[in-house]
Write an enzyme that holds these catalytic residues in place. Sequence first.
Site, PDB file in Angstrom:
ATOM      1  N   LYS A  21       0.817  -1.156   0.122  1.00 41.56           N
ATOM      2  CA  LYS A  21       0.174   0.285  -0.109  1.00 41.56           C
ATOM      3  C   LYS A  21       0.729   1.267  -0.102  1.00 41.56           C
ATOM      4  O   LYS A  21       0.362   2.126  -0.679  1.00 41.56           O
ATOM      5  CB  LYS A  21      -0.837  -0.059   1.010  1.00 41.56           C
ATOM      6  CG  LYS A  21      -1.861  -1.022   1.052  1.00 41.56           C
ATOM      7  CD  LYS A  21      -2.798  -0.915   2.467  1.00 41.56           C
ATOM      8  CE  LYS A  21      -2.251  -1.069   3.911  1.00 41.56           C
ATOM      9  NZ  LYS A  21      -1.641  -2.282   4.141  1.00 41.56           N
ATOM     10  N   ARG A  96      -9.976   1.244   8.838  1.00 41.63           N
ATOM     11  CA  ARG A  96      -9.721  -0.124   9.096  1.00 41.63           C
ATOM     12  C   ARG A  96     -10.692  -0.895   9.630  1.00 41.63           C
ATOM     13  O   ARG A  96     -10.642  -2.274  10.001  1.00 41.63           O
ATOM     14  CB  ARG A  96      -8.620  -0.099   9.829  1.00 41.63           C
ATOM     15  CG  ARG A  96      -7.254  -0.293   9.260  1.00 41.63           C
ATOM     16  CD  ARG A  96      -6.201   0.169  10.120  1.00 41.63           C
ATOM     17  NE  ARG A  96      -5.004  -0.826  10.013  1.00 41.63           N
ATOM     18  CZ  ARG A  96      -3.713  -0.521   9.604  1.00 41.63           C
ATOM     19  NH1 ARG A  96      -3.613   0.480   8.967  1.00 41.63           N
ATOM     20  NH2 ARG A  96      -2.843  -1.383   9.717  1.00 41.63           N
ATOM     21  N   ARG A 135      10.938  -6.879   5.175  1.00 39.79           N
ATOM     22  CA  ARG A 135      10.944  -5.333   5.629  1.00 39.79           C
ATOM     23  C   ARG A 135      11.330  -5.314   7.266  1.00 39.79           C
ATOM     24  O   ARG A 135      12.019  -4.470   7.428  1.00 39.79           O
ATOM     25  CB  ARG A 135       9.496  -4.968   5.475  1.00 39.79           C
ATOM     26  CG  ARG A 135       9.385  -3.381   5.887  1.00 39.79           C
ATOM     27  CD  ARG A 135       7.766  -2.950   5.821  1.00 39.79           C
ATOM     28  NE  ARG A 135       6.741  -3.677   6.749  1.00 39.79           N
ATOM     29  CZ  ARG A 135       5.636  -3.477   6.564  1.00 39.79           C
ATOM     30  NH1 ARG A 135       5.189  -2.790   5.783  1.00 39.79           N
ATOM     31  NH2 ARG A 135       4.667  -4.284   7.553  1.00 39.79           N
ATOM     32  N   ARG A 141      10.985  -2.368  12.090  1.00 35.95           N
ATOM     33  CA  ARG A 141       9.824  -1.545  12.591  1.00 35.95           C
ATOM     34  C   ARG A 141       9.500  -2.418  14.156  1.00 35.95           C
ATOM     35  O   ARG A 141       9.464  -3.454  14.245  1.00 35.95           O
ATOM     36  CB  ARG A 141       8.552  -1.719  11.815  1.00 35.95           C
ATOM     37  CG  ARG A 141       8.256  -0.535  10.870  1.00 35.95           C
ATOM     38  CD  ARG A 141       7.349  -0.601  10.086  1.00 35.95           C
ATOM     39  NE  ARG A 141       5.894  -1.071  10.558  1.00 35.95           N
ATOM     40  CZ  ARG A 141       4.953  -1.088   9.710  1.00 35.95           C
ATOM     41  NH1 ARG A 141       4.772  -0.793   8.528  1.00 35.95           N
ATOM     42  NH2 ARG A 141       3.919  -1.593  10.100  1.00 35.95           N
ATOM     43  N   ARG A 152      -1.692  -8.326  13.686  1.00 35.85           N
ATOM     44  CA  ARG A 152      -2.214  -7.488  12.538  1.00 35.85           C
ATOM     45  C   ARG A 152      -3.028  -8.054  11.473  1.00 35.85           C
ATOM     46  O   ARG A 152      -3.885  -7.553  11.023  1.00 35.85           O
ATOM     47  CB  ARG A 152      -0.941  -6.797  11.984  1.00 35.85           C
ATOM     48  CG  ARG A 152      -0.928  -5.296  12.792  1.00 35.85           C
ATOM     49  CD  ARG A 152       0.800  -5.069  12.922  1.00 35.85           C
ATOM     50  NE  ARG A 152       1.315  -4.768  11.584  1.00 35.85           N
ATOM     51  CZ  ARG A 152       2.587  -5.028  11.283  1.00 35.85           C
ATOM     52  NH1 ARG A 152       3.457  -5.666  12.425  1.00 35.85           N
ATOM     53  NH2 ARG A 152       3.033  -4.950  10.085  1.00 35.85           N
TER      54      ARG A 152
HETATM   55  N1  LIG Z   1      -6.633   3.369  10.658  1.00 37.01           N
HETATM   56  C1  LIG Z   1      -6.382   2.993  11.864  1.00 37.01           C
HETATM   57  N2  LIG Z   1      -6.880   2.516  12.982  1.00 37.01           N
HETATM   58  C2  LIG Z   1      -6.120   2.159  14.105  1.00 37.01           C
HETATM   59  N3  LIG Z   1      -4.946   1.927  13.993  1.00 37.01           N
HETATM   60  C3  LIG Z   1      -4.144   2.132  12.884  1.00 37.01           C
HETATM   61  C4  LIG Z   1      -4.870   2.949  11.671  1.00 37.01           C
HETATM   62  N4  LIG Z   1      -3.785   2.936  10.872  1.00 37.01           N
HETATM   63  C5  LIG Z   1      -2.663   2.557  11.588  1.00 37.01           C
HETATM   64  N5  LIG Z   1      -3.000   2.109  12.588  1.00 37.01           N
HETATM   65  C6  LIG Z   1      -1.840   1.613  13.727  1.00 37.01           C
HETATM   66  O1  LIG Z   1      -0.684   1.735  13.248  1.00 37.01           O
HETATM   67  C7  LIG Z   1       0.255   0.512  13.148  1.00 37.01           C
HETATM   68  C8  LIG Z   1       0.919   0.284  11.883  1.00 37.01           C
HETATM   69  O2  LIG Z   1       0.120   0.729  10.851  1.00 37.01           O
HETATM   70  P1  LIG Z   1       0.751   0.457   9.181  1.00 37.01           P
HETATM   71  O3  LIG Z   1      -0.576   0.890   8.526  1.00 37.01           O
HETATM   72  O4  LIG Z   1       1.718   1.325   9.033  1.00 37.01           O
HETATM   73  O5  LIG Z   1       1.148  -0.826   9.145  1.00 37.01           O
HETATM   74  P2  LIG Z   1       0.616  -2.352   8.733  1.00 37.01           P
HETATM   75  O6  LIG Z   1      -0.822  -2.619   9.190  1.00 37.01           O
HETATM   76  O7  LIG Z   1       1.662  -3.266   9.191  1.00 37.01           O
HETATM   77  O8  LIG Z   1       0.371  -2.437   7.196  1.00 37.01           O
HETATM   78  P3  LIG Z   1       1.467  -2.183   5.978  1.00 37.01           P
HETATM   79  O9  LIG Z   1       2.164  -3.362   6.124  1.00 37.01           O
HETATM   80  O10 LIG Z   1       0.779  -1.767   4.816  1.00 37.01           O
HETATM   81  O11 LIG Z   1       2.585  -0.952   6.497  1.00 37.01           O
HETATM   82  C9  LIG Z   1      -1.049  -0.504  13.055  1.00 37.01           C
HETATM   83  O12 LIG Z   1      -0.865  -1.728  13.492  1.00 37.01           O
HETATM   84  C10 LIG Z   1      -2.115  -0.038  14.165  1.00 37.01           C
HETATM   85  O13 LIG Z   1      -1.516   0.020  15.511  1.00 37.01           O
HETATM   86 MG   LIG Z   2       2.256   0.664   5.117  1.00 38.18          MG
END
Ligand SMILES: Nc1ncnc2c1ncn2[C@@H]1O[C@H](COP(=O)(O)OP(=O)(O)OP(=O)(O)O)[C@@H](O)[C@H]1O
Ligand SMILES: [Mg+2]
Length: 195
Positions: A21, A96, A135, A141, A152
Amino acid sequence: MTTKGMHPMRLLIMGPQGVGKGTQAALLSRHFGIPAISTGDIFRFNLKNHTPLGVQAQGYIDRGELVPDDLTNSIVKDRIGQDDAAQGWILDGYPRNASQVDALDAMLKDLGTPLDAVVALQADRDVLLHRISRRAQEEGRSDDTPEAIFRRLETYERETAPLLAVYSKRGQLLSVDGTGDVDAISQRIVEGLAH
Ligand SMILES: Nc1ncnc2c1ncn2[C@@H]1O[C@H](COP(=O)(O)OP(=O)(O)OP(=O)(O)O)[C@@H](O)[C@H]1O
Ligand SMILES: [Mg+2]
């Protein structure tokens, strides 16, 4: 080709963790000349700088849970109301869950700006796990631990994946194969949006 300055473009980019994304949001941002807004990036910036928001969000993020809706909704409302977002944006990582969809609907209604499309990136679970583990090695991270990754993905399946049907019913869903060359994926998205 750049379509910068044409008509406003308001997009969501959705899909499971590791589907790309953020990468595609950055390419679309350049292509359309609109900001890519990632709630995850906003949270990570606040964690790094130990802001009050970062302090509040840290535990949830490290456990791989969603940050509470009121916090998340307010940062999005704030961000899409800023000047550079007036001509459009791409939201990565939001909404989400169903209540965030409602919150976004209300924000868009207030702003008088409709959503143009929802891009859903797709890839098989083994591809996702492979990308996430790569990653984790490269970026380190704090939430790329096996437990947090598992949680997640589980949260995605339970709360976020069902939202695709909501946008599909509204006729706004564009599903795109998220495997293969990064530029090829981007091209698929841009072509899909033009139709
Ligand atoms: N819309 C949201 N609502 C609630 N928490 C969120 C939201 N967006 C991000 N977060 C918080 O930030 C964290 C990291 O989000 P992020 O989207 O960067 O990582 P991801 O879920 O691993 O997806 P990606 O792999 O695409 O980066 C999530 O696990 C959550 O705790
Ligand atoms: Mg991302």
